[in-house]
Structure formats: C-alpha cells, structure tokens
Design an enzyme around this catalytic site. Structure first.
Site, PDB file in Angstrom:
ATOM      1  N   ILE A  46     -22.269   9.789  -6.003  1.00 49.35           N
ATOM      2  CA  ILE A  46     -21.459  10.857  -5.419  1.00 49.35           C
ATOM      3  C   ILE A  46     -22.155  12.379  -5.510  1.00 49.35           C
ATOM      4  O   ILE A  46     -22.219  13.129  -4.537  1.00 49.35           O
ATOM      5  CB  ILE A  46     -20.088  10.882  -5.794  1.00 49.35           C
ATOM      6  CG1 ILE A  46     -19.413   9.447  -5.442  1.00 49.35           C
ATOM      7  CG2 ILE A  46     -19.170  11.870  -5.308  1.00 49.35           C
ATOM      8  CD1 ILE A  46     -18.161   9.095  -5.894  1.00 49.35           C
ATOM      9  N   GLY A  91      -7.744   0.242  -7.428  1.00 46.57           N
ATOM     10  CA  GLY A  91      -8.465   1.168  -7.168  1.00 46.57           C
ATOM     11  C   GLY A  91      -8.908   2.293  -8.184  1.00 46.57           C
ATOM     12  O   GLY A  91      -8.577   1.927  -9.399  1.00 46.57           O
ATOM     13  N   GLU A 128       0.889  -1.225   0.101  1.00 49.30           N
ATOM     14  CA  GLU A 128      -0.105   0.104  -0.102  1.00 49.30           C
ATOM     15  C   GLU A 128       0.864   1.189  -0.059  1.00 49.30           C
ATOM     16  O   GLU A 128       1.783   1.361   0.742  1.00 49.30           O
ATOM     17  CB  GLU A 128      -0.862  -0.110   1.309  1.00 49.30           C
ATOM     18  CG  GLU A 128      -1.928   1.141   1.422  1.00 49.30           C
ATOM     19  CD  GLU A 128      -2.591   1.801   0.178  1.00 49.30           C
ATOM     20  OE1 GLU A 128      -3.375   0.746  -0.293  1.00 49.30           O
ATOM     21  OE2 GLU A 128      -2.480   2.709  -0.007  1.00 49.30           O
ATOM     22  N   LYS A 129       0.529   2.020  -0.888  1.00 51.30           N
ATOM     23  CA  LYS A 129       1.390   3.457  -1.111  1.00 51.30           C
ATOM     24  C   LYS A 129       0.773   4.411  -0.215  1.00 51.30           C
ATOM     25  O   LYS A 129       1.674   5.462   0.188  1.00 51.30           O
ATOM     26  CB  LYS A 129       1.559   3.770  -2.542  1.00 51.30           C
ATOM     27  CG  LYS A 129       0.074   3.949  -3.203  1.00 51.30           C
ATOM     28  CD  LYS A 129       0.270   5.023  -4.509  1.00 51.30           C
ATOM     29  CE  LYS A 129      -0.951   5.425  -4.895  1.00 51.30           C
ATOM     30  NZ  LYS A 129      -0.909   5.990  -6.425  1.00 51.30           N
ATOM     31  N   HIS A 135     -18.629  -2.888  -1.025  1.00 52.25           N
ATOM     32  CA  HIS A 135     -19.000  -4.363  -0.706  1.00 52.25           C
ATOM     33  C   HIS A 135     -18.821  -5.222  -1.918  1.00 52.25           C
ATOM     34  O   HIS A 135     -18.616  -6.348  -1.620  1.00 52.25           O
ATOM     35  CB  HIS A 135     -20.391  -4.245  -0.200  1.00 52.25           C
ATOM     36  CG  HIS A 135     -21.581  -3.554  -0.897  1.00 52.25           C
ATOM     37  ND1 HIS A 135     -21.572  -2.074  -0.644  1.00 52.25           N
ATOM     38  CD2 HIS A 135     -22.348  -3.805  -1.859  1.00 52.25           C
ATOM     39  CE1 HIS A 135     -22.474  -1.771  -1.652  1.00 52.25           C
ATOM     40  NE2 HIS A 135     -22.863  -2.715  -2.109  1.00 52.25           N
ATOM     41  N   GLY A 174      -7.157   0.649   3.965  1.00 52.65           N
ATOM     42  CA  GLY A 174      -8.455   1.164   3.937  1.00 52.65           C
ATOM     43  C   GLY A 174      -8.891   1.796   2.751  1.00 52.65           C
ATOM     44  O   GLY A 174     -10.069   1.779   2.225  1.00 52.65           O
ATOM     45  N   CYS A 228     -12.522   4.052   0.284  1.00 52.70           N
ATOM     46  CA  CYS A 228     -13.715   3.943   1.051  1.00 52.70           C
ATOM     47  C   CYS A 228     -13.548   4.444   2.606  1.00 52.70           C
ATOM     48  O   CYS A 228     -14.426   5.343   3.084  1.00 52.70           O
ATOM     49  CB  CYS A 228     -14.082   2.398   1.139  1.00 52.70           C
ATOM     50  SG  CYS A 228     -15.615   2.132   1.765  1.00 52.70           S
ATOM     51  N   HIS A 253     -43.288  -4.990  14.259  1.00 54.86           N
ATOM     52  CA  HIS A 253     -44.236  -3.878  14.173  1.00 54.86           C
ATOM     53  C   HIS A 253     -43.958  -2.734  15.275  1.00 54.86           C
ATOM     54  O   HIS A 253     -43.789  -3.414  16.471  1.00 54.86           O
ATOM     55  CB  HIS A 253     -45.561  -4.369  14.352  1.00 54.86           C
ATOM     56  CG  HIS A 253     -46.495  -3.125  14.120  1.00 54.86           C
ATOM     57  ND1 HIS A 253     -46.692  -2.544  12.972  1.00 54.86           N
ATOM     58  CD2 HIS A 253     -47.135  -2.653  15.134  1.00 54.86           C
ATOM     59  CE1 HIS A 253     -47.459  -1.378  13.288  1.00 54.86           C
ATOM     60  NE2 HIS A 253     -48.001  -1.482  14.508  1.00 54.86           N
TER      61      HIS A 253
END
Ligand SMILES: Cc1cc2nc3c(=O)[nH]c(=O)nc-3n(C[C@H](O)[C@H](O)[C@H](O)COP(=O)(O)OP(=O)(O)OC[C@H]3O[C@@H](n4cnc5c(N)ncnc54)[C@H](O)[C@@H]3O)c2cc1C
Length: 457
Positions: A179, A140, A35-36, A311, A40, A43, A435
């Site tokens: 968005i 991504g 990861e750069k 998701h 996470g 998102c 209910h």
C-alpha cells in the site's frame, strides 16, 4: 424481535463474504448476507479498485510527460483532482451497482446493519435474529497504526489518501509494503516529492530479494526517496505540515504522513470470543479447511492469518461454500497465491522466493533463471525495463516466478498455473507465446531454464 433462517449466514460482504454467498446460492443454499456498510467491502470501495484508478491516472500523467519520446506532441499541465475523483468514483459506482445486481439475481437476502455473533448459529442484527446451519465470519480489516501514532489531521491512512482533494507537494510514507509503494508511485507521477520510511532492510520486503533490489533502483531513478532499516519514532504536526522523527535522529518534513504499516483484523466486540471462537491477536484461527474450533462456524478473508488479498478472500469464500455443500474443494496454500504490487514498476510473484526454495530443498537442488526484459520486444516498445525470474527444483517443477516491470501483473496468470500445477519447464517450454507480447518473457525464461534459450545466452 424477528427471526430469519438460512442454510448459510455470512457476516460481512467484502471479497471473502460475498464470494461465499454467491457460490453458496449457486449450489442451492439459502443465504443471508449481513453488511453494515456497502457490499463489496474494502477492495471495491476503498482498496483494490479505486487505487488502481489512481494508478491509471498516474500512468497517463507519465505517458503524457514522455509523449515526445514516442513522437507525440502533448504537454503535461497538471492534475485536475476533481476530474480524477469523478473518474475513480464512476468506476467504483458502476462495479458496486453490478455487484448489487448480481447478489439480487442470485436470490441472496442482504441484511443491512451491524451483526454480532451471539451463538454458534446466530448473528444478531439490531432486533433481527439471523440464524444459519452454518455461519461464515468475514468482517475484514482496518488500517493499523503504531503505538503512540495517532491518525488525524495531516497523519492519514489509505482511506483518506484515496479521497485527498489535492495533490500533496511533499509526502512522507510510513511503510514500504504494497500500500505504501502504491500511493508513493501515484503521488510521484503527479509531481510530489515522496520519502518512504521502512523498518525492514528493503522496500516490498516480502518479495524475492533480487526483485526488491531492482524495485529500489527503479524507485530511486524516479526520484522517490526511501530510508530503509530505520524505525519511526514520533511525528509532530502543525498548520504547515508534519515533521517525522526516526529512531536514528533523522527527520523528514512533509505536508502529510501516510501511515501504511499493515491492516489489522476487524473482529473486536463482535461476540467472537464470547462464542468461544479461538483467536490470536484479533485474528480468527482456522484449520486449512477454514473451520474455526466451533463446528459450523467458518472464517474467510483478511481476518484469517496470512496474505491479505482480495483474490485470496474470493478463493476462500468459494472454498467454504463448496465445503459446506460437500464438494471437497482443493486447498490452495498461501505461498501459491499470486501477489501483485501495483506501482511503476509493477512486481508480480507466486510461489517460493529463491531463498525459500533453497531453504526448503537445499542449494544444490534449486536452480533459477533471470530473463532480462531488455530482450523482450514489447517491453522495449512500451519503454519498460525489468526481469522475469523462474525458480525450479532441478529435474523438478517450477516452484516460484518473480517479475518486475510495467504491466507484469498481467503475466501472473500463467505463472500461477505453472506453479500450482507443479509444471516442469521442459513440459511447458514447447507451448507458444504470441509475438510480440511481454508474455514471451515468461516463455523465454521457461525455455532457458529447460536448457534451450531462444533469445538469450
Ligand atoms: C488501499 C488498499 C489497496 C488494496 N489493493 C488490493 C489489490 O490491488 N489487490 C488485492 O488483492 N487486495 C488489495 N487490497 C486488500 C483487499 O482489499 C482485502 O484483502 C480484501 O478486501 C479482504 O476482503 P474481506 O472480505 O476479508 O474483507 P473486507 O473487504 O474488509 O470486507 C469486510 C466487510 O465486512 C463488513 N463488516 C465488518 N464488520 C461487520 C459487522 N459487524 N456487521 C456487518 N458487516 C460488517 C465491512 O463493512 C466490510 O464490508 C487492498 C487494500 C487496501 C486498503
């Protein structure tokens, strides 16, 4: 130059990548997660989570304004944006810490830095060669713009919109998809004048047309303006604001222009093409089991053509980890992935729209039922209107559910189970909904389409 070897190397630790890493480690594989930025991804840091914090602050503003309606004495005196920012940042920081802890606890090796695919089994990160029997590409997406529309100054994307240190008075929003409407909803609740420009004939254009139309009525009632079926032509900006010109010659003046025209795949210059991975306009092509054309190289999340949702990324990440481990997981088609548009009102849907169901099965073979939330006690109590529409194949299963109204996103779980399990309304209608809940509206719709409506004609 050093080398690290794993069963699985994951390039990108967003929703898709970290889900793959977590599941693979659970299944006993050694995992290197590259990861750069921050684990996470979009998102957690600049997408789903922080925007929902803004929407909650927007809801609180609306509830405060309307407090007298419920017999509560309160007055709305404005937005303290520094406090909103602190609230948003605290939520993201806490979830980030939790995720880092989880990744560590699962024994996953995180490698910080920018990775580049240099062979079907190697990702180069600085002077470290990270090799794996399998590699998952999960890099991504980024906020796209239009040709000739430069981001900068008063022309912003969702990343800058999230972190604005003030509440704009007038905003133009280019794009009436998820968005665009999400930020429009927030800013309107905070008192801004908002104008949305959408080239397609409807807001939330991917939804069932009846839902898009209800959504437009609700936004109009809230005083959100929109121009539909018209394209953006150009924008100019100066110290005081922006002037957006549309192809029909109309202009929209505002403090800011938010560009929300979709997200492009983050795949440029990462070595994918050079390694021979099949691509299409920057997206990585896979088969339905998320295999690229290179054996041992997989892709998940927003870089794979289709719905760009967190998701979906989670599910695809889990899927590939299980596939590598030989568990032969079930493929979930994109159409059966639940979608929620977070705004006031919310839209939630899964499965086929009525139009698509008719296209697929023929008009005579499809029926639908639209339950109006006016008949639902809990919706009346919380002051929302809307509807729940169920689409079925006659004498067959539920193939689509489409909902609009406050909080309907929370109802999508049951709807996606019904659609994915190909449930017949007759089989699920006897099950009981507590209910008073908004969930009952879904129960009522199932009852009605099974031919035995309770609180409906
Ligand atoms: C404003 C906004 C709101 C959203 N709201 C929702 C929502 O409510 N619900 C929902 O389901 N979805 C939402 N989304 C979409 C969701 O954020 C994405 O679908 C999801 O993040 C995609 O996950 P991913 O793993 O494919 O990519 P990402 O989350 O983008 O993660 C990719 C990761 O890869 C890293 N990376 C990229 N290149 C490299 C490299 N060369 N080396 C190392 N690391 C690299 C990046 O730093 C990043 O951390 C929203 C998006 C935005 C922008």
């Amino acid at each position: 130059m050093s080398e690290q070897n794993f069963d699985l190397v994951v390039l990108g630790a967003g929703s898709g990548g970290y889900a793959a890493a977590l599941r693979a480690s659970q299944l006993g594989l050694t995992v290197g997660l590259i990861e750069k930025g921050k684990v996470g991804g979009t998102c957690l840091h600049v997408g789903c989570i922080p925007t929902k914090a803004l929407l909650h602050a927007a809801e609180v503003a609306d509830v405060t304004r309307e407090a007298a309606k419920y017999g509560v004495t309160a007055s709305f005196n404005g937005i303290d944006i520094a406090a909103v920012t602190a609230y948003r940042e605290e939520i993201v920081a806490s979830k980030y810490k939790g995720l880092q802890g989880l990744i560590k606890a699962r024994g996953i090796t995180t490698i910080e830095g920018e990775g580049r695919l240099t062979s079907p089994t190697t990702v180069q990160v600085g002077d470290i060669s990270v090799t794996g029997k399998n590699i998952i590409l999960a890099t991504g997406s980024y906020s796209r713009s239009l040709p000739g529309l430069d981001i900068g100054g008063r022309v912003i994307t969702s990343e800058q919109a999230l972190a604005l240190p003030f509440v704009p008075q007038r905003v133009a929003v280019l794009g009436g998809g998820v968005i665009g409407v999400e930020f429009s909803s927030v800013w309107r609740s905070w008192g801004a004048e908002v104008t949305i420009i959408e080239a397609l004939p409807h807001l939330v254009p991917n939804e069932d047309e009846s839902i898009s139309k209800s959504f437009e009525r609700a936004f109009r009632k809230r005083g959100i303006e929109f121009k539909l079926g018209v394209r953006f032509q150009s924008v100019t900006q100066n110290d005081n604001g922006v002037v957006v010109t549309l192809e029909n010659g109309e202009t929209v003046e505002a403090d800011l222009l938010l560009v929300a025209v979709g997200r492009g795949p983050s795949t440029a210059n990462l070595g994918y093409e050079e390694a021979g991975v099949n691509m299409d306009r920057g997206f990585v092509l896979t088969d339905e089991r998320l295999r690229t054309n290179i054996p041992g190289v997989w892709a998940v999340g927003d870089i794979v053509p289709g719905l760009q949702l967190a998701h979906r990324g989670f599910q695809q990440g889990i899927f590939v980890a299980e596939e590598i481990a030989g568990l032969n997981p079930v493929v979930v088609a994109d159409v059966n992935i639940p979608k929620v548009t977070y705004s006031d009102p919310e839209v939630a849907s899964v499965g086929l729209t009525e139009a698509k169901a008719v296209e697929q099965y023929g008009a005579d073979a499809v029926s639908s039922y639209d339950y109006n939330l006016a008949g639902n006690g809990k919706s009346h109590i919380i002051g929302t209107s809307g509807s729940v529409k169920v689409v079925r194949v006659k004498d067959g299963p539920v193939v689509g559910v489409h909902m609009i109204g406050a909080r309907v996103g929370e109802l999508i779980g049951e709807a996606q189970l019904a659609v994915n399990w190909e449930a017949y309304p007759e089989d699920i209608a006897p099950f009981i909904h507590a209910h008073p809940t908004q969930n009952e509206a879904l129960g009522e719709a199932f009852l009605a389409i099974a031919g035995k409506p309770l609180h409906a004609i």
